[in-house]
Design an enzyme around this catalytic site. Structure first.
Site, PDB file in Angstrom:
ATOM      1  N   GLU A  81       0.977  -1.168   0.027  1.00 20.14           N
ATOM      2  CA  GLU A  81      -0.044   0.024  -0.054  1.00 20.14           C
ATOM      3  C   GLU A  81       0.977   1.191  -0.104  1.00 20.14           C
ATOM      4  O   GLU A  81       1.833   1.410   0.867  1.00 20.14           O
ATOM      5  CB  GLU A  81      -0.956  -0.240   1.293  1.00 20.14           C
ATOM      6  CG  GLU A  81      -2.060  -1.163   1.119  1.00 20.14           C
ATOM      7  CD  GLU A  81      -2.882  -1.106   0.106  1.00 20.14           C
ATOM      8  OE1 GLU A  81      -3.099   0.142  -0.557  1.00 20.14           O
ATOM      9  OE2 GLU A  81      -3.634  -2.373  -0.175  1.00 20.14           O
ATOM     10  N   ARG A  91     -18.250  -0.309   4.271  1.00 25.10           N
ATOM     11  CA  ARG A  91     -19.275  -0.629   3.440  1.00 25.10           C
ATOM     12  C   ARG A  91     -20.008  -1.755   4.134  1.00 25.10           C
ATOM     13  O   ARG A  91     -21.346  -2.075   4.116  1.00 25.10           O
ATOM     14  CB  ARG A  91     -18.659  -1.444   1.988  1.00 25.10           C
ATOM     15  CG  ARG A  91     -19.727  -2.140   1.101  1.00 25.10           C
ATOM     16  CD  ARG A  91     -19.191  -2.352   0.050  1.00 25.10           C
ATOM     17  NE  ARG A  91     -17.965  -3.345   0.301  1.00 25.10           N
ATOM     18  CZ  ARG A  91     -17.983  -4.620   0.453  1.00 25.10           C
ATOM     19  NH1 ARG A  91     -19.253  -5.134   0.703  1.00 25.10           N
ATOM     20  NH2 ARG A  91     -17.042  -5.518   0.776  1.00 25.10           N
ATOM     21  N   CYS A 144      -8.581  -1.405   7.781  1.00 24.36           N
ATOM     22  CA  CYS A 144      -7.121  -1.592   7.516  1.00 24.36           C
ATOM     23  C   CYS A 144      -6.702  -0.296   7.122  1.00 24.36           C
ATOM     24  O   CYS A 144      -5.435   0.259   7.624  1.00 24.36           O
ATOM     25  CB  CYS A 144      -6.917  -2.399   6.176  1.00 24.36           C
ATOM     26  SG  CYS A 144      -7.070  -4.141   6.532  1.00 24.36           S
ATOM     27  N   HIS A 166      -1.617  -5.489   2.005  1.00 30.06           N
ATOM     28  CA  HIS A 166      -2.770  -6.255   1.882  1.00 30.06           C
ATOM     29  C   HIS A 166      -2.483  -7.899   1.380  1.00 30.06           C
ATOM     30  O   HIS A 166      -1.654  -7.506   0.387  1.00 30.06           O
ATOM     31  CB  HIS A 166      -3.980  -5.689   0.864  1.00 30.06           C
ATOM     32  CG  HIS A 166      -4.991  -4.896   1.911  1.00 30.06           C
ATOM     33  ND1 HIS A 166      -5.133  -3.557   1.762  1.00 30.06           N
ATOM     34  CD2 HIS A 166      -5.782  -5.337   2.681  1.00 30.06           C
ATOM     35  CE1 HIS A 166      -6.142  -3.176   2.711  1.00 30.06           C
ATOM     36  NE2 HIS A 166      -6.497  -4.301   3.425  1.00 30.06           N
TER      37      HIS A 166
END
Ligand code: PCA
Length: 214
Positions: A81, A91, A144, A166
């Site tokens: 990342e 979500r 995260c 990830h």
């Protein structure tokens, strides 16, 4: 002995396991040099507790480098990342039922923090080990990203390098059919080991394209 702190997450969204923790735990105690070893710990997947848990671990181990990992459902490779952003937009509910929408991770904090890990070198090394990896331009807006942002915020201005990786779903624990992307856990452990070793050994990142057009 100096410590590189490696974290993985507990399962979330009704999953029974989280490969980020299952892979990380297998690296607990592994040496990156004669006097540097990995300490692996698990974080809760909850907005209210993940950050405090991370802060406590940093205070306890006084690490020389921190790498947090999490599962990215739908991705097929190691995602190094690049950037953490100052927004929560969940979500799905976290493990405590919280679902913040458009709240800042840190009120008044900068819009974003860049990783301080040599992610281009890490991608190159993991690929050279025959394992799929790429630079990712977003860590999402769930727990995260929150942990990644809090990590960079806590260590900003220090010499302690830190960042987030990830991992894809693991085979065969989470994915049985060939339709969904996945990676064998044993491959994940090796890729993570190579990524950490490279992060520790590389002071200045290489220049190599890792961008996307859109
Ligand atoms: N993945 C989620 C949270 C915990 C995890 O392993 C995420 O990408 O935000």
């Amino acid at each position: 002995m100096q410590t590189v702190l490696l974290t993985g997450f507990e399962p979330f969204d009704q999953d029974l396991m989280n490969p980020s923790w299952e892979a990380s735990r297998q690296l607990d105690g592994v040496r990156l040099s004669e006097d540097v070893h990995i300490v692996a710990r698990r974080l809760p997947c909850a907005f209210a507790t993940a950050g405090t848990c991370l802060t406590r671990l940093i205070a306890e181990f006084d690490p020389v480098m921190v790498i947090a990992t999490g599962l990215a459902p739908g991705r097929s490779d190691f995602s190094m990342e690049r950037v953490a952003i100052n927004v929560n937009d969940a979500r799905i509910p976290d493990n405590l039922g919280a679902q913040p929408v458009d709240t800042p991770v840190v009120v008044g904090g900068p819009a974003a923090y860049f990783t301080t890990l040599p992610i281009k070198a890490m991608v190159k090394a993991v690929r050279e080990a025959g394992i799929a990896a790429s630079v990712s331009q977003t860590a999402g807006t769930f727990v995260c990203n929150q942990v990644f942002y809090l990590l960079q915020h806590a260590l900003a201005g220090t010499a302690i390098r830190s960042g987030f990786i990830h991992v894809p779903p693991s085979l065969p624990d989470q994915v049985s059919g060939a339709a969904q992307p996945s990676m064998a856990l044993v491959t994940m452990v090796e890729g993570l080991r190579v990524a950490l070793q490279t992060a520790w050994d590389t002071q200045v990142d290489i220049v190599q394209t890792g961008g996307q057009v859109s």
